[in-house]
Design an enzyme around this catalytic site. Sequence first.
Site, PDB file in Angstrom:
ATOM      1  N   HIS A 491       0.726  -1.315  -0.055  1.00 18.16           N
ATOM      2  CA  HIS A 491      -0.265  -0.049   0.032  1.00 18.16           C
ATOM      3  C   HIS A 491       0.592   0.912   0.515  1.00 18.16           C
ATOM      4  CE1 HIS A 491      -4.641   0.171   1.040  1.00 18.16           C
ATOM      5  NE2 HIS A 491      -4.120  -0.329  -0.395  1.00 18.16           N
ATOM      6  N   ARG A 598     -10.446   2.924  -3.602  1.00 15.79           N
ATOM      7  CA  ARG A 598     -10.414   2.333  -2.015  1.00 15.79           C
ATOM      8  C   ARG A 598     -10.844   3.348  -1.610  1.00 15.79           C
ATOM      9  NH1 ARG A 598      -5.426   2.166  -4.961  1.00 15.79           N
ATOM     10  NH2 ARG A 598      -4.808  -0.632  -5.645  1.00 15.79           N
ATOM     11  N   ARG A 634     -14.973   0.367  -4.399  1.00 11.53           N
ATOM     12  CA  ARG A 634     -15.095  -0.954  -4.546  1.00 11.53           C
ATOM     13  C   ARG A 634     -15.400  -0.902  -2.627  1.00 11.53           C
ATOM     14  NH1 ARG A 634      -9.067  -3.101  -3.441  1.00 11.53           N
ATOM     15  NH2 ARG A 634      -9.007  -1.217  -2.310  1.00 11.53           N
ATOM     16  N   GLU A 728      -8.934 -10.623  -8.491  1.00  8.38           N
ATOM     17  CA  GLU A 728      -7.490 -11.242  -8.035  1.00  8.38           C
ATOM     18  C   GLU A 728      -7.494 -12.044  -6.770  1.00  8.38           C
ATOM     19  OE1 GLU A 728      -8.095  -7.556  -4.829  1.00  8.38           O
ATOM     20  OE2 GLU A 728     -10.181  -8.068  -4.179  1.00  8.38           O
ATOM     21  N   ASN A 751      -3.119  -7.280  -8.445  1.00  9.95           N
ATOM     22  CA  ASN A 751      -1.390  -7.075  -6.980  1.00  9.95           C
ATOM     23  C   ASN A 751      -1.981  -7.790  -6.196  1.00  9.95           C
ATOM     24  OD1 ASN A 751      -1.029  -4.488  -7.909  1.00  9.95           O
ATOM     25  ND2 ASN A 751      -2.350  -3.259  -6.211  1.00  9.95           N
ATOM     26  N   ASP A 752      -3.289  -8.264  -6.303  1.00  8.55           N
ATOM     27  CA  ASP A 752      -3.966  -9.563  -4.966  1.00  8.55           C
ATOM     28  C   ASP A 752      -3.555 -10.758  -6.234  1.00  8.55           C
ATOM     29  OD1 ASP A 752      -3.592  -8.321  -2.418  1.00  8.55           O
ATOM     30  OD2 ASP A 752      -5.510  -7.536  -3.359  1.00  8.55           O
ATOM     31  N   ARG A 762       2.976 -10.020  -1.521  1.00  9.19           N
ATOM     32  CA  ARG A 762       3.272  -8.273  -1.670  1.00  9.19           C
ATOM     33  C   ARG A 762       3.424  -7.183  -0.976  1.00  9.19           C
ATOM     34  NH1 ARG A 762      -2.944  -5.804  -2.986  1.00  9.19           N
ATOM     35  NH2 ARG A 762      -1.700  -3.795  -3.021  1.00  9.19           N
ATOM     36  N   CYS A 799      -7.612  -2.568 -12.466  1.00  5.20           N
ATOM     37  CA  CYS A 799      -6.791  -1.578 -11.927  1.00  5.20           C
ATOM     38  C   CYS A 799      -6.184  -1.965 -10.674  1.00  5.20           C
ATOM     39  CB  CYS A 799      -8.121  -1.232 -10.576  1.00  5.20           C
ATOM     40  SG  CYS A 799      -9.023  -2.480  -9.671  1.00  5.20           S
TER      41      CYS A 799
HETATM   42  C1  PEP Z   1      -5.239  -5.351  -6.692  1.00  8.57           C
HETATM   43  O1  PEP Z   1      -5.604  -5.766  -5.871  1.00  8.57           O
HETATM   44  O2  PEP Z   1      -4.527  -5.047  -7.485  1.00  8.57           O
HETATM   45  C2  PEP Z   1      -5.929  -3.932  -6.474  1.00  8.57           C
HETATM   46  C3  PEP Z   1      -6.262  -3.067  -6.681  1.00  8.57           C
HETATM   47  O3  PEP Z   1      -6.265  -4.286  -5.019  1.00  8.57           O
HETATM   48  P1  PEP Z   1      -5.391  -3.127  -3.512  1.00  8.57           P
HETATM   49  O4  PEP Z   1      -4.443  -2.746  -4.180  1.00  8.57           O
HETATM   50  O5  PEP Z   1      -6.157  -2.486  -2.992  1.00  8.57           O
HETATM   51  O6  PEP Z   1      -5.631  -4.263  -2.590  1.00  8.57           O
HETATM   52 MG    MG Z   2      -6.978  -6.299  -4.502  1.00  9.95          MG
END
Ligand code: PEP
Ligand code: MG
Length: 869
Positions: A491, A598, A634, A728, A751-752, A762, A799
Amino acid sequence: MELAQESRLKSETQDSIVLLAPMTGLVVPLADVPDPVFAEGMLGDGIGIDPLEGKLVAPCEGVVTHLARTGHALTLQTTQGAEILLHIGIDTVDLNGQGFAAKVAQGARVKAGDILIEFDQDFVATKAPSLVSIVAVANADVFEIVERPGETRRGMIRIGEPLLVLRSKTAVSGASKAHAQAQPLHAADVPQASREITLAVAGGLHARPAARAREAARGLDARIEVCHGRRCASIESVVGLMGLGAGEGAAVEVRAVGADAAAAVDAVVRELLREVHGELEETPARVASPAPRPAAVMAGVPADPNTLAGVCAAPGIAVGTLTRWDDTQFDLPEAGSGTPAAESRLLDRALATVDAQLNSTVRDASQRGAVGEAGIFAVHRVLLEDPTLIDTARDLISLGKSAGFAWREAIRAQIGVLANVEDMLLAERAADLRDIEKRVLRELGYGQQNARALPDDAVLAATEFTPSDLSSLDRKRVAALVMAGGGATSHAAIIARQLGIPALVAVGDALHAIPDGTQVVVDASAGRIEYAPTALDVERARLERQRLAGVREANRRVSQEAASTADGRAIEVAANIATLDDARTAIENGADAVGLLRTELLFIHRETAPSAREHCASYQAIVDALQGRCAIIRTLDVGADKEVPYLTLPPEANPALGLRGVRLAQVRPDLLDDQLRGLIEVEPHGSVRILLPMVTDANELMRLRAHIDELGRAAGRTDPIEVGVMIEVPSAALLADQLARHADFLSIGTNDLTQYTLAMDRCQPDLAAQADGLHPAVLRLIEATTRGAAKYGKWVGVCGALAGDPLAVPLLVGLGVTELSVDPVAVPGIKARVRRLDYQLCRQRALDALELDSAQAVRAASREIWPLD
Ligand code: PEP
Ligand code: MG
């Protein structure tokens, strides 16, 4: 003392304790004490006395476990473990010690009737709201008041007359037993076993041998203490043992009472005589980070002694002054904002969370075979439950201090003790305490350092930045962020990209060796930091920055226009945002829509969850700012790396695999419902699309969708509510066709998806370079998603961070993605990139990429076909 009372005192059983009046004055029932904190029993059940003389004496035998610095209150622990809070007057902490003279020191053992504090009655009476003083049982979970002879009598009571009778709730409860074990033996206790030894353990009785000795005696029925010179400490208190100052070769005595006394002494002595070497060089603050890597390892360039390699978390190049962020002080409020019970809960929660984090660090380290590292953090876990620290913190909280302040003072008091010990090596162990001080304070939400004055063009360096660190930055002064740890999709990295600040993660411990104030060049895009650069290096970096600024400016000029590939495929370029400010930045940068709002930030900087109305107001303001553009919002995705302190969720062994995203509704359905109600109310209705995070399969989606429709009907909505699903979790990608049947759109959270596909945390710095969303396995799941969605004619967006990665954009477009949601400042650059693409070529090459054997191969191929600016 009168004979009758004395004999009554002697007749106390193990379970009952008589408290004698510690003051002469008028008895005031607790409910009539003129302060709701006391009157409502928040500091424990008890009684008030309106004093007629300026002295407070001990109501029973015990140890002064805490004496307020300001001398107006203290806590006495009885021999049975009851904690008695004695507090003179109301709001007298504000007098800052004036009018009070403590007659005992913290740690003193006192008998009933011993004078504790003298105070100037007239002075205090005129300065404080009331002189009414309180005697309260602070550990009401273990002891209760069973008789109130003072209160039944009403009127005057004199020092030494019976006031209250307490009884242990559980004669030998685990808690009270542990507590009792934490105390050194009483003067009257004759040790049933003892042994004098010379410490063989390398470096003396520091944290690790102390923790091992404690562990060795666990489960034995004995109270054990270790004495050095005239000081003794319970085996339960590692900080107490360190505070003895017993260095290598020191003479110590181990003593015990209880059924297993002899075995306990043997077990402890065995540990203390063990010769364990090689522990002293370990520096806990650093070992969590990966080992330093020369730049050549990662960037394929010749090794340069002044260059460190890292992983790009936010692109860009910067020249600035290295400024250490880790070393600054936490800015803590002294007074608690909640009741002592609430502050106490906050502390408990923070301790539990840090304990869970340390537990997983220990596990990781053990699995990697890093025994020394595992040992250090195992000791930190022991320190976290140290009764000396916890009792001191709790005493302070019971006196109205904030959890953070109380924890810091408890740690500092022990650091003070260590500073006085003569053994240098032991004194250095204060680093262990500082480390847990910081960890717990961060968990309590005190990572922000707003007050810090930064130099111009500061390159901030830290082991890792927390999201709250970044939210309080003075952006204008920060040229770049560099982290020894961290990951490119953490994050903190996401926020850095949103702020448009170049950021480098996973640089390793060598970062800590660069002195504060050194001039550095950070080329985040190339994954390098150069320290003490030559004039030529600086000049080159400045020129490159200028060139990039020129490209950015050209892109910005056409950013308000829609983007499509050269052969006419329209690609929506939207923005990922978290705040109203971000929404404005998104519009300025030409975002076609908001592809991901977010909402976690809405929950984070608060003490309670937002109401439906608050949700609605926040989203409405953002939608209004978007001037007719649509927002994909979201629902709450806390858990794993996104924490919300006031949600009392139990710590999880694997938070990334736990109650994240929509799964949270299994235990807190209210949070999701309030948010959904707020979302449904935003006007105009079509401006909001709801996005559900961490959905696993179509069944889950159908239930949620039905629930949303029901809430919509209850709110009087007749038009359809658009609902999308985050892809994800690998299961969601594999079942994309089933999901697409019931969803209006799919949005891939790369990302996830990368984290769960590659089984790479991550936030794990050692894996930061490998956890790459361009891995062919992730690309195949993206392809499965677009194929599944196409079956039902639904569109797919991305995203996650991959959408803003110039090397990934052509491949995502080629795989059929039609929306890219990126950080607001990245919108112009991504639109420019899209305009230069040919969809047919992208399609062909993307399918080829699915056959490549690594993320590096995919990157290399992409770079070759579509060179970067
Ligand atoms: C992701 O997981 O790619 C995503 C956009 O959500 P976050 O990064 O907030 O977990
Ligand atoms: Mg995510």
